[in-house]
Design a protein around this motif. Structure first.
Motif, short mmCIF file in Angstrom:
data_model
loop_
_atom_site.label_atom_id
_atom_site.label_comp_id
_atom_site.label_asym_id
_atom_site.label_seq_id
_atom_site.Cartn_x
_atom_site.Cartn_y
_atom_site.Cartn_z
N ALA A 20 22.64 -36.23 -1.49
CA ALA A 20 22.18 -37.08 -0.52
C ALA A 20 23.32 -38.17 -0.54
O ALA A 20 23.81 -38.98 0.34
CB ALA A 20 20.84 -37.64 -0.51
N VAL A 21 23.51 -38.92 -1.73
CA VAL A 21 24.22 -40.08 -2.13
C VAL A 21 25.81 -39.85 -1.75
O VAL A 21 26.61 -40.34 -1.03
CB VAL A 21 24.21 -40.61 -3.47
N ALA A 22 26.30 -38.44 -1.99
CA ALA A 22 27.71 -38.27 -1.96
C ALA A 22 27.86 -38.04 -0.41
O ALA A 22 28.91 -38.56 0.16
CB ALA A 22 27.98 -36.93 -2.46
N VAL A 23 26.95 -37.58 0.41
CA VAL A 23 27.14 -37.20 1.77
C VAL A 23 27.44 -38.54 2.52
O VAL A 23 28.23 -38.93 3.31
CB VAL A 23 26.04 -36.45 2.45
N ALA A 24 26.52 -39.61 1.91
CA ALA A 24 26.36 -40.93 2.65
C ALA A 24 27.49 -41.71 2.45
O ALA A 24 28.02 -42.45 3.31
CB ALA A 24 25.24 -41.42 2.46
N ALA A 25 27.97 -41.59 1.18
CA ALA A 25 29.02 -42.40 0.54
C ALA A 25 30.36 -41.97 1.19
O ALA A 25 31.34 -42.74 1.41
CB ALA A 25 28.99 -42.44 -0.93
N SER A 26 30.52 -40.68 1.44
CA SER A 26 31.85 -40.17 1.92
C SER A 26 32.21 -40.63 3.55
O SER A 26 33.19 -40.56 3.92
CB SER A 26 31.63 -38.72 2.04
N ALA A 27 30.98 -40.82 4.11
CA ALA A 27 31.32 -41.42 5.57
C ALA A 27 31.15 -43.01 5.67
O ALA A 27 31.47 -43.55 6.86
CB ALA A 27 29.87 -41.11 6.39
N ALA B 159 12.85 -66.15 -4.10
CA ALA B 159 12.55 -64.92 -4.01
C ALA B 159 13.51 -63.97 -4.86
O ALA B 159 14.61 -64.37 -5.17
CB ALA B 159 12.80 -64.24 -2.44
N VAL B 160 13.03 -62.71 -5.18
CA VAL B 160 13.68 -61.70 -6.20
C VAL B 160 13.71 -60.51 -5.34
O VAL B 160 12.49 -59.85 -4.78
CB VAL B 160 13.08 -61.71 -7.47
N LEU B 161 14.77 -59.78 -5.09
CA LEU B 161 15.06 -58.72 -4.24
C LEU B 161 15.17 -57.44 -5.37
O LEU B 161 16.03 -57.34 -6.21
CB LEU B 161 16.01 -58.49 -3.21
N SER B 162 14.47 -56.38 -5.53
CA SER B 162 14.74 -55.07 -5.99
C SER B 162 15.24 -54.18 -4.78
O SER B 162 14.58 -53.94 -3.67
CB SER B 162 13.41 -54.42 -6.79
N LEU B 163 16.55 -53.59 -5.15
CA LEU B 163 17.24 -52.93 -3.99
C LEU B 163 16.65 -51.44 -3.93
O LEU B 163 15.45 -50.94 -4.44
CB LEU B 163 18.52 -53.35 -4.13
N GLY B 164 17.58 -50.41 -3.25
CA GLY B 164 16.96 -49.36 -2.80
C GLY B 164 16.60 -48.23 -3.86
O GLY B 164 15.60 -47.33 -3.61
N ARG C 247 14.51 -44.82 1.39
CA ARG C 247 15.52 -44.92 2.69
C ARG C 247 15.67 -46.25 3.32
O ARG C 247 16.32 -46.30 4.31
CB ARG C 247 15.36 -43.89 3.68
N TRP C 248 14.78 -47.31 2.86
CA TRP C 248 14.94 -48.55 3.54
C TRP C 248 16.26 -49.14 3.76
O TRP C 248 16.55 -49.66 4.70
CB TRP C 248 13.89 -49.69 2.97
N ALA D 10 31.14 -45.64 -7.40
CA ALA D 10 30.01 -46.78 -6.97
C ALA D 10 28.92 -46.34 -5.90
O ALA D 10 28.48 -46.90 -5.26
CB ALA D 10 30.64 -47.98 -6.58
N GLU D 11 28.83 -45.00 -5.89
CA GLU D 11 27.65 -44.18 -5.04
C GLU D 11 26.41 -45.00 -4.84
O GLU D 11 25.94 -45.15 -3.86
CB GLU D 11 27.68 -42.78 -5.17
N LYS D 12 25.77 -45.24 -6.16
CA LYS D 12 24.45 -45.72 -6.08
C LYS D 12 24.40 -47.09 -5.40
O LYS D 12 23.56 -47.56 -4.45
CB LYS D 12 23.66 -45.76 -7.34
N PHE D 13 25.51 -48.01 -5.98
CA PHE D 13 25.58 -49.34 -5.24
C PHE D 13 25.82 -49.00 -3.55
O PHE D 13 25.32 -49.94 -2.54
CB PHE D 13 26.77 -50.18 -5.58
N LEU D 14 26.89 -48.32 -3.23
CA LEU D 14 27.32 -48.00 -1.93
C LEU D 14 26.00 -47.58 -0.85
O LEU D 14 25.72 -48.05 0.23
CB LEU D 14 28.26 -46.99 -1.72
N VAL D 15 25.09 -46.76 -1.47
CA VAL D 15 24.00 -46.11 -0.52
C VAL D 15 22.91 -47.13 -0.54
O VAL D 15 22.42 -47.27 0.53
CB VAL D 15 23.77 -44.75 -1.00
N TYR D 16 22.39 -47.41 -1.91
CA TYR D 16 21.22 -48.16 -2.04
C TYR D 16 21.27 -49.76 -2.19
O TYR D 16 20.27 -50.30 -2.06
CB TYR D 16 20.56 -47.51 -3.19
N GLU D 17 22.33 -50.41 -1.97
CA GLU D 17 22.44 -51.74 -2.36
C GLU D 17 23.43 -52.41 -1.27
O GLU D 17 23.09 -53.54 -0.71
CB GLU D 17 22.84 -52.02 -3.94
N ARG D 18 24.48 -51.90 -1.07
CA ARG D 18 25.50 -52.57 -0.28
C ARG D 18 25.17 -53.23 1.02
O ARG D 18 25.24 -54.37 1.52
CB ARG D 18 26.74 -51.72 0.00
#
Length: 522
Positions: free
Chosen positions: A10-17, A286-291, A464-465, A245-253
């Motif tokens: 799922a990460v790879a598909v999202a990051a590739s686009a 505030a403190v944010l925990s990401l995706g 998926r938020w 950097a796939e985790k960052f790109l999909v769940y944090e960026r």
């Protein structure tokens, strides 16, 4: 398909686009008024009068940075095969002005490094802060391996040392450009000197590394794909697989981009830095925990809890957060997590509360719901998000009604309020979404609670938020089928959340949660 492969696909598909579109500046009913952001700044500055002069100067620099022109060429054009170019840094984060070294391997004769700071930048979403001269390229050694813990790592010589003088704090993508035309990222956080009066973005670096399959091993599988041959210890002395950097790109960026667009006072840190420093979150608004922020040390959890109890709002913008208990070792370059083999953990007999397994599991069971409000329940699922408390202030300006649904927003992992587990009260369930996971019917819950310090705690209940912020733009790759309507909802709710949380303890300026746990669950 096992969990690591499913998430990785799922990460790879999202990051590739990621090269095809720009995150839209949109919301249902319009963006939050600029006055609310200005009020947030004024409130936090006045709360710390002794530091108001330096805080104002720092904030002016931040605003100037956010208003600079960006460089839309930050995206990768060609990854090429893994050996084409790849690298890692000898530091997970640095303070501005601190140097770090890069260890690069490439089949090309030369390469350069470009440091892009992620932000809004008028829609460009990154700015080029620094670029190296051309460096001599060479192929470095294959992965090394520690058999006792099945740990893959690289013993590479340093290729160059990078000074960060003049670099502003933030989340950076270092792009390696090889002369053979191929590129790869490596992520780096320039952490902020202080969290006081700021919304802290806490990057989930331990989770990035847990899923990293470089060298054939992660905390989920070995080189044969089997869970039983997975790593028990993973090392930061190796590149990340895939784009780097796939985790960052999909769940944090996307969250970084939105937060910078809003102009609220921000600070950047990592889970490791919170683990290391008792003062890392002092004075935070505030403190944010990401995706996807699954792997925490007990020290990190204790410091986030202490921040909440001192008045810092918390937001968990994913699912499965604070699920695995880890230990840092080897100069904080290795993450230990024995999981189901916890009896083999050297801490098992001497320090049972530090055994690296799930936080909810014995020994030392401490379910994450006591902090987050919701409990991780399952994987995989794909379900519509269903609004429950449509009149809650977080839904202001969205126009939603109770029962409205948003396709595919719940997944691939989810959390829910679980009455049988430790749950802070009062807690209000804002969205209650029916789903099926592994053949069983259940629900995903978005929830909100407050504590006596006045801090508010929000949990989205779906992984998926943050991806939802990109829905309908093309940046999510269309992997989940979320549309622009879903993106507008997630964007507006997140805007409401961040602007409110930036103003200080939410219970002091927003309505109290209406406890409905028993009404929903009986």
């Amino acid at each position: 398909m096992d969990r690591r492969r499913f998430l990785g696909a799922a990460v790879a598909v999202a990051a590739s686009a990621a090269g095809t579109a720009v995150l839209a500046l949109r919301s249902l009913g319009g963006s939050p008024a600029a006055g609310r952001v200005q009020a947030a700044r004024a409130t936090r500055t006045s709360a710390h009068p002794s530091a108001s002069a330096s805080a104002s100067a720092s904030l002016s620099l931040e605003l100037a940075e956010q208003q600079r022109a960006g460089n839309p060429d930050w995206r990768l054009r060609s990854e090429g095969p893994p050996e084409a170019v790849e690298g890692y840094a000898d530091r997970i984060s640095v303070l501005p002005g601190e140097p770090f070294s890069l260890h690069v391997s490439t089949t090309a004769s030369a390469f350069t490094v470009s440091a892009y700071r992620v932000g809004w930048y008028g829609g460009a979403q990154a700015r080029l802060v620094w670029r190296s001269p051309s460096q001599r390229g060479r192929r470095q050694a294959a992965a090394s391996f520690t058999s006792a813990t099945r740990t893959a790592y690289a013993r590479w010589d340093p290729s160059l040392t990078v000074a960060t003088d003049g670099w502003p704090p933030g989340a950076y993508l270092l792009r390696l450009d090889a002369s053979n035309g191929h590129q790869r990222y490596l992520p780096l956080v320039l952490r902020s000197p202080s969290a006081a009066g700021r919304t802290v973005l806490m990057h989930g670096v331990a989770t990035w590394q847990a899923y990293n399959l470089w060298g054939g091993y992660s905390l989920y599988q070995g080189s044969d794909g089997a869970y039983g041959n997975r790593s028990l210890v993973v090392s930061f002395d190796r590149p990340y697989d895939g784009s780097g950097a796939e985790k960052f790109l999909v769940y944090e960026r996307a969250l970084v981009v939105l937060a910078e667009r809003l102009g609220i006072p921000l600070a950047y840190t990592t889970g490791l830095d919170v683990h290391l420093s008792p003062a890392a979150l002092d004075g935070a608004s505030a403190v944010l925990s990401l995706g996807h922020d699954e792997y925490w040390s007990p020290q990190q959890r204790a410091r986030v809890t202490r921040a909440r109890d001192a008045g810092a709002n918390l937001a968990f913008l994913g699912a499965n957060a604070c699920f695995r208990r880890i230990r840092w070792q080897a100069g904080n370059r290795q993450v230990v997590c024995f999981k189901s083999d916890f009896r083999d953990d050297p801490a098992y007999w001497q320090h049972p509360a530090e055994v690296t397994t799930d936080f909810r599991a014995n020994p030392g069971a401490d379910p994450e719901s006591s902090l987050i409000g919701v409990l991780y329940e399952g994987f995989p699922t794909d379900a519509p998000y269903r609004v429950h408390a449509a009149d809650h202030w977080l839904f202001a300006g969205t126009g939603v009604a109770a029962g409205d649904t948003f396709a595919h927003l719940v997944g691939v992992e989810y959390d829910r309020v679980t009455p049988g587990s430790p749950t802070p009260r009062p807690i209000e369930i804002l969205a209650h979404s029916p789903l099926v996971c592994a053949g069983a019917q259940s629900h995903s819950d978005t929830a909100y609670y407050t504590v006596p310090s006045g801090a508010g705690v929000f949990a989205s209940g779906t992984m998926r938020w943050v991806e939802g912020l990109m829905a309908g733009t093309g940046d999510d790759g269309g992997a989940h089928g979320m549309d622009a309507r879903t993106g507008a909802l997630v964007t507006r709710v997140t805007e409401n959340l961040l602007t409110a949380f930036a103003q200080g303890p939410a219970a002091r300026n927003r309505p109290a949660p209406r406890d409905n746990m028993h009404a929903v669950y009986g």
